[in-house]
Motif scaffolding. Structure first.
Motif, PDB file in Angstrom:
ATOM      1  N   PHE A 108      33.452  30.138  31.391  1.00 22.71           N
ATOM      2  CA  PHE A 108      32.082  30.120  31.260  1.00 22.71           C
ATOM      3  C   PHE A 108      31.362  30.825  32.353  1.00 22.71           C
ATOM      4  O   PHE A 108      30.079  31.588  32.388  1.00 22.71           O
ATOM      5  N   GLN A 109      32.103  31.199  33.495  1.00 16.13           N
ATOM      6  CA  GLN A 109      30.900  31.437  34.574  1.00 16.13           C
ATOM      7  C   GLN A 109      30.892  33.017  34.150  1.00 16.13           C
ATOM      8  O   GLN A 109      29.918  33.764  34.880  1.00 16.13           O
ATOM      9  N   GLN A 110      32.236  33.895  33.820  1.00 20.64           N
ATOM     10  CA  GLN A 110      32.002  34.974  32.999  1.00 20.64           C
ATOM     11  C   GLN A 110      32.261  36.157  34.897  1.00 20.64           C
ATOM     12  O   GLN A 110      31.503  37.042  35.278  1.00 20.64           O
ATOM     13  N   GLN A 111      32.754  35.671  35.240  1.00 17.03           N
ATOM     14  CA  GLN A 111      32.505  36.412  36.690  1.00 17.03           C
ATOM     15  C   GLN A 111      33.543  36.981  36.983  1.00 17.03           C
ATOM     16  O   GLN A 111      34.205  37.164  36.524  1.00 17.03           O
ATOM     17  N   THR A 112      32.907  38.227  37.847  1.00 15.43           N
ATOM     18  CA  THR A 112      33.909  39.968  37.581  1.00 15.43           C
ATOM     19  C   THR A 112      35.039  39.564  38.604  1.00 15.43           C
ATOM     20  O   THR A 112      36.038  40.505  38.239  1.00 15.43           O
ATOM     21  N   SER A 113      35.375  38.862  39.662  1.00 16.46           N
ATOM     22  CA  SER A 113      36.432  38.802  40.662  1.00 16.46           C
ATOM     23  C   SER A 113      36.660  37.458  40.898  1.00 16.46           C
ATOM     24  O   SER A 113      35.922  36.437  41.137  1.00 16.46           O
ATOM     25  N   MET A 114      37.271  36.799  41.394  1.00 18.10           N
ATOM     26  CA  MET A 114      38.158  35.423  42.303  1.00 18.10           C
ATOM     27  C   MET A 114      37.565  35.297  43.550  1.00 18.10           C
ATOM     28  O   MET A 114      36.542  34.282  43.201  1.00 18.10           O
ATOM     29  N   ALA A 115      36.934  36.282  43.574  1.00 16.99           N
ATOM     30  CA  ALA A 115      36.029  36.044  44.835  1.00 16.99           C
ATOM     31  C   ALA A 115      34.729  35.565  44.391  1.00 16.99           C
ATOM     32  O   ALA A 115      34.071  34.641  45.120  1.00 16.99           O
ATOM     33  N   ASP A 116      34.108  36.478  43.691  1.00 12.99           N
ATOM     34  CA  ASP A 116      32.911  36.267  42.840  1.00 12.99           C
ATOM     35  C   ASP A 116      32.938  34.279  42.393  1.00 12.99           C
ATOM     36  O   ASP A 116      32.147  33.670  42.354  1.00 12.99           O
ATOM     37  N   VAL A 117      34.534  33.654  41.564  1.00 10.14           N
ATOM     38  CA  VAL A 117      34.384  32.246  41.047  1.00 10.14           C
ATOM     39  C   VAL A 117      34.466  31.529  42.338  1.00 10.14           C
ATOM     40  O   VAL A 117      33.591  29.964  42.237  1.00 10.14           O
ATOM     41  N   LEU A 118      35.106  31.985  43.522  1.00 10.18           N
ATOM     42  CA  LEU A 118      34.496  31.006  44.621  1.00 10.18           C
ATOM     43  C   LEU A 118      33.213  30.839  44.889  1.00 10.18           C
ATOM     44  O   LEU A 118      33.167  29.406  46.138  1.00 10.18           O
ATOM     45  N   ALA A 119      32.351  32.205  45.068  1.00 13.30           N
ATOM     46  CA  ALA A 119      31.056  31.749  45.678  1.00 13.30           C
ATOM     47  C   ALA A 119      30.154  31.139  44.655  1.00 13.30           C
ATOM     48  O   ALA A 119      29.795  29.915  45.121  1.00 13.30           O
ATOM     49  N   ASN A 120      30.945  31.167  43.104  1.00 11.88           N
ATOM     50  CA  ASN A 120      30.316  30.438  42.483  1.00 11.88           C
ATOM     51  C   ASN A 120      30.388  28.490  42.228  1.00 11.88           C
ATOM     52  O   ASN A 120      30.181  27.724  42.033  1.00 11.88           O
ATOM     53  N   SER A 121      31.595  28.349  43.265  1.00 15.59           N
ATOM     54  CA  SER A 121      31.517  26.746  43.582  1.00 15.59           C
ATOM     55  C   SER A 121      31.169  26.183  44.254  1.00 15.59           C
ATOM     56  O   SER A 121      30.589  24.619  44.026  1.00 15.59           O
ATOM     57  N   GLY A 122      29.998  26.755  45.485  1.00 17.39           N
ATOM     58  CA  GLY A 122      28.577  26.457  45.418  1.00 17.39           C
ATOM     59  C   GLY A 122      29.213  26.103  46.818  1.00 17.39           C
ATOM     60  O   GLY A 122      28.619  25.185  47.593  1.00 17.39           O
ATOM     61  N   SER A 123      30.917  25.554  47.245  1.00 17.17           N
ATOM     62  CA  SER A 123      31.341  24.907  48.705  1.00 17.17           C
ATOM     63  C   SER A 123      31.583  25.626  49.082  1.00 17.17           C
ATOM     64  O   SER A 123      32.816  25.415  49.792  1.00 17.17           O
ATOM     65  N   ILE A 124      32.259  27.365  48.801  1.00 11.59           N
ATOM     66  CA  ILE A 124      33.066  28.443  48.786  1.00 11.59           C
ATOM     67  C   ILE A 124      32.144  29.219  49.533  1.00 11.59           C
ATOM     68  O   ILE A 124      30.951  29.890  48.379  1.00 11.59           O
ATOM     69  N   PHE A 125      31.752  29.879  50.979  1.00  8.87           N
ATOM     70  CA  PHE A 125      30.746  31.458  50.953  1.00  8.87           C
ATOM     71  C   PHE A 125      31.781  32.239  50.696  1.00  8.87           C
ATOM     72  O   PHE A 125      33.141  32.283  51.761  1.00  8.87           O
ATOM     73  N   VAL A 126      31.485  33.121  50.364  1.00  2.80           N
ATOM     74  CA  VAL A 126      32.232  34.349  50.708  1.00  2.80           C
ATOM     75  C   VAL A 126      31.439  35.507  51.250  1.00  2.80           C
ATOM     76  O   VAL A 126      30.506  35.968  51.340  1.00  2.80           O
ATOM     77  N   GLN A 127      32.277  36.612  52.151  1.00  3.57           N
ATOM     78  CA  GLN A 127      31.844  37.704  52.720  1.00  3.57           C
ATOM     79  C   GLN A 127      32.466  38.621  52.325  1.00  3.57           C
ATOM     80  O   GLN A 127      33.911  38.795  51.704  1.00  3.57           O
ATOM     81  N   LYS A 128      31.976  39.844  52.141  1.00  5.03           N
ATOM     82  CA  LYS A 128      32.234  41.317  51.199  1.00  5.03           C
ATOM     83  C   LYS A 128      32.044  42.754  52.369  1.00  5.03           C
ATOM     84  O   LYS A 128      30.587  42.357  53.262  1.00  5.03           O
ATOM     85  N   SER A 129      33.116  42.817  52.424  1.00  2.00           N
ATOM     86  CA  SER A 129      32.698  44.439  53.237  1.00  2.00           C
ATOM     87  C   SER A 129      32.669  45.714  52.295  1.00  2.00           C
ATOM     88  O   SER A 129      31.801  47.248  52.789  1.00  2.00           O
ATOM     89  N   GLN A 130      33.522  45.474  51.357  1.00  2.00           N
ATOM     90  CA  GLN A 130      32.645  46.156  49.636  1.00  2.00           C
ATOM     91  C   GLN A 130      32.818  45.520  49.219  1.00  2.00           C
ATOM     92  O   GLN A 130      33.136  44.764  48.946  1.00  2.00           O
ATOM     93  N   LEU A 131      32.174  46.432  47.473  1.00  2.00           N
ATOM     94  CA  LEU A 131      32.425  45.640  46.062  1.00  2.00           C
ATOM     95  C   LEU A 131      33.770  45.135  46.679  1.00  2.00           C
ATOM     96  O   LEU A 131      34.429  44.388  45.161  1.00  2.00           O
TER      97      LEU A 131
END
Length: 802
Positions: free
Chosen positions: A129-152
């Motif tokens: 249902f989330q339709q996220q493009t990467s596992m990093a975005d899945v974790l960020a959408n959990s609302g409990s994990i913060f995700v840092q990015k140096s590049q796309l």
């Protein structure tokens, strides 16, 4: 004669006795996909015809109870109807409950209510249902994990103020953390394909008793889908595919899966491909964000000549795009009841991925770099698993996993208008063996096992002339003579259900970690040593208490310890962390230790709603962090074309991290759900004077979501907001990995986004998904990140299951 009339009357009445016979199929109410693993209870005869289709025969009227731990219970009422009817039953997924089965806490299936640690589960239906493009975005959408990015092409998850090699990643029971997991920012979750996941379990707090080194902030357990066996003599064939497009990255993604199963053998094959164009950032800028992230220029190279070119659209982050493909192949063979063999093969590979932040740096009035990119991020996993479920004197269930992982990472960089392209390449061969057992005796559940692993690191480097192809030697990132890291451990954990109100969790683990590295070439760095050897031992334990005074209230107390042994990256790396700073080896590192205390509270209201919070504090000793250093008596050296300050990983003393987490899950009506999370973390390194900020500490952040289902669950809607507070400059660590150079002069501003997504099931086979993220097209950047977040992003997905 009287008996004769009774029998005659019975024969006459037989046609009027209503013996109902019908078939029913059970599907997910939102995805319309068949559901396996059901529990069917009825006084009538129930026959399983296929994996999700049942036949029931009995004298109507009667009821059929349909149960599954991930769905709301359903009662199917069979009225006085005729036979040969076929119906479809749709089960509604429940909000996460304490009766949900989890496997990550102790490596065996158990009810979440029996575990003192906080665990959050992201199910396959939620991933879809989330339709996220990467596992990093899945974790960020959990609302409990913060995700840092140096590049796309990446994403480094932060869990309770811990990141990279202080958080353990596990896929299908196999540890992903390896000898070169660095203390900076890691992008390795990129190699996990969300389309292949059955569930993701997030275990918060130390997990070293079960998983060993690195599990200080918690454990992220990724469980891929399993092949489905047929439950009848008929061949089971299921397939699915999706095609997705997303606007902010001008990209698309596709996946195709097929499952073939008999009663004893099954195969699952999945192939994914994704193409990401350059990422467009939001256009609506606040005063606080200013011009942060503007891309007014980029470098182009024609016939070996570098030129600085004006970017016609400064909101387009030129150079951020990449491509990736993932393959999953799994086999399951049931040798006999209680003996099952599994073969698990995973392959992930990408194109070159630009280190976007480095491509935006200036040196005076010209770009610092013409090229700076990661080579293809390659990960191969091959694992054999033996599952034993026939109880013996020593175990009720056992699992043995033998696995190999092949990893290749590389870094290439070239200064602007220079002809030499630097290549640094790391190759790893990783061998692991896990053996885990479970035995239940009365109110006691014992889990015990062992682990052994070996990491072999091979590091090479050279400089290549971009016009002539001529190669010359270059200093390697890790020791050129090779490095190895090995570990072995034994553990025991125990759950004791004292009563319906009290449960105790406890456990202990003995770990050994060894490391060896060889420096052959002293040309570039004349170290006063040519070999490093270390051997570390650790004993870790945990003790948790669960108190449930009544069915709606759950209180937890948990104390645990964890450790992290220095790895090859900590001890031996030579690397420019940021321009002007160079990290050099430190052969005298010791293991760091963590001591954690946690209090949890959860209350159920409105029958299907929950709210709760967790308070925790983690005290760290021998903290491994980057500090100012000396090399051959100098605090600065000439490296990569410029004078650079010497830094080194050191045991910098003691530190603490404390935090507060709250959540709400409310079933407002049968169709309306409200949920929310809030996370606050505070960390400091203790000094002789004023405590200094610990790096990797995210600002306050969370998620608020409202979901609604209508049209008999054919349409599912969600509106949600993601948010984060200010990270003020006084809370930055200026030596570590907070990347203050890529923030505003005041730090990283607070932000929020408004988002909406929908899923519409056309029929049982086809569905259409649509989402709009960052509706307001706000410009923002996640703390610690060196690339701005996507602007308004439309996502369209066509999905089919057959």
């Amino acid at each position: 004669m009287k008996l004769f009339y009774i029998l005659l009357l019975g024969m006459i009445m037989i046609p009027f006795v209503n013996n109902a016979q019908l078939t029913f199929e059970v599907r997910d109410a939102y995805t319309f996909e068949p559901i396996n693993g059901l529990i069917i209870q009825s006084s009538s005869k129930v026959t399983l015809l296929s994996n999700s289709i049942y036949e029931i025969t009995g004298q109507a009227p009667f009821n059929v109870d349909i149960l599954h731990p991930d769905y709301e219970p359903y009662v199917l009422t069979i009225p006085n109807v005729g036979s040969a009817q076929a119906i479809i039953v749709y089960l509604v997924p429940n909000m996460q409950t304490e009766n949900e089965t989890v496997v990550s806490a102790n490596k065996t299936a158990e009810k979440r209510k029996d575990v003192a640690q906080k665990i959050q589960v992201v199910r396959a239906s939620e991933l879809q249902f989330q339709q996220q493009t990467s596992m990093a975005d899945v974790l960020a959408n959990s609302g409990s994990i913060f995700v840092q990015k140096s590049q796309l092409g990446g994403g480094s998850p932060i869990m309770r103020g811990f990141e990279t090699n202080k958080v353990l990643l596990v896929v299908d029971g196999i540890r992903m953390n390896n000898a070169i997991y660095r203390g900076g920012h890691l992008q390795n979750v990129l190699t996990l394909d969300q389309a292949n996941m059955d569930r993701v379990e997030l275990v918060f707090g130390p997990g070293s008793v079960i998983y060993g080194s690195d599990a200080i902030g918690g454990v992220m357990s990724f469980q891929t889908k399993k092949p489905i066996l047929s439950t009848t003599d008929q061949l089971l064939v299921r397939s699915g595919a999706y095609l997705r497009g997303f606007s902010a990255g001008a990209g698309y993604a596709a996946n195709a899966q097929v499952n073939i199963g008999t009663k004893r053998f099954a195969s699952l094959t999945s192939i994914s491909y994704a193409h990401y164009g350059d990422l467009r950032q939001g256009k609506n800028r606040s005063t606080a964000i200013g011009n942060l992230g503007y891309r007014p220029w980029y470098v182009t190279t024609i016939n070996g000549m570098d030129s600085m070119v004006v970017n016609a659209d400064s909101s387009l982050q030129v150079g951020s795009g990449y491509q990736q493909y993932d393959i999953l192949q799994k086999f399951t063979w049931v040798q006999k009841p209680g003996v099952v063999h599994h073969l698990n093969i995973q392959l992930s590979n990408s194109s070159d991925i630009n280190r976007y932040d480095r491509l935006t740096l200036m040196s005076g009035f010209k770009p610092r770099f013409a090229e700076w990119y990661y080579g293809p991020q390659f990960r191969l996993l091959a694992a054999y698993t033996l599952d034993l479920s026939k109880p013996t004197k020593y175990y009720d269930n056992a699992r043995i996993i033998l696995a190999y992982q092949g990893i290749e990472e590389s870094r290439m960089d070239r200064s602007f208008q220079q002809v030499n392209l630097n290549h640094r390449i790391e190759q790893l061969d990783i061998y692991t063996l896990n053996a885990d057992f479970m035995k239940k005796r009365g109110a006691h559940e014992w889990r015990y096992g062992g682990e052994a692993y070996l990491n072999l690191v091979h590091s090479t480097a050279f400089t290549k002339h971009i016009l002539t192809g001529a190669q010359t030697p270059l200093d390697t990132r890790y020791p050129d003579g090779g490095s190895s890291m090995n570990g072995a451990a034994l553990y025991v954990s125990h759950t004791f259900e004292l009563s319906d109100h009290f449960i105790i969790n406890d456990g202990i683990r003995l770990s050994q970690v060894g490391l060896q590295a060889q420096f052959n070439d002293q040309l570039f760095f004349p170290f006063p040593y040519n070999q490093i050897k270390q051997d570390h031992h650790a004993i870790n334990g945990n003790l948790g208490l669960i108190y449930m005074p009544f069915s709606k209230l759950r209180i937890t107390l948990n104390g645990s310890t964890a450790f992290r042994a220095p790895n090859v990256d900590d001890l031996t790396k030579v690397f420019e962390s940021v321009p002007g700073n160079v990290i050099v080896p430190n052969p005298n590192l010791r293991s760091e230790y963590a001591y954690n205390a946690e209090f949890g509270f959860q209350y159920q209201f409105m029958k299907k709603s929950n709210l709760g919070f967790h308070l925790y504090q983690t005290y760290l000793t021998n903290v491994l962090s980057v500090q100012k250093g000396i090399f051959n008596g100098a605090d600065s050296i000439f490296y990569d074309g410029q004078m650079s300050q010497v830094l080194t990983t050191s045991n910098s003393g003691n530190a603490y991290v404390r935090g507060f987490e709250a959540f709400l899950q409310a079933q407002l009506t049968s169709r309306l759900q409200l949920s929310g999370t809030f996370n606050y973390t505070f960390g400091r390194i203790l000094t002789d004077t004023i405590p200094y900020p610990l790096d990797h500490i995210a600002p306050a952040f969370g998620k608020i979501s409202l979901r609604y289902a209508l049209l008999h669950n054919k349409l599912k809607l969600e509106g949600f907001a993601m948010y984060a507070g200010w990270k003020h400059l006084e809370d930055y660590n200026f030596i570590g990995e907070d990347n203050f150079a890529f923030a505003t002069p005041n730090g990283m501003p607070s932000w929020y986004t408004l988002n909406i997504r929908a899923n519409y099931n056309v029929n049982n086979e086809l569905s259409l998904q649509l989402a709009c993220e960052n509706i307001l097209d706000r410009n923002y950047r996640m703390f610690g990140s060196n690339i701005s977040a996507p602007g308004r992003n439309f996502i369209l997905t066509f999905r089919g299951n057959f």
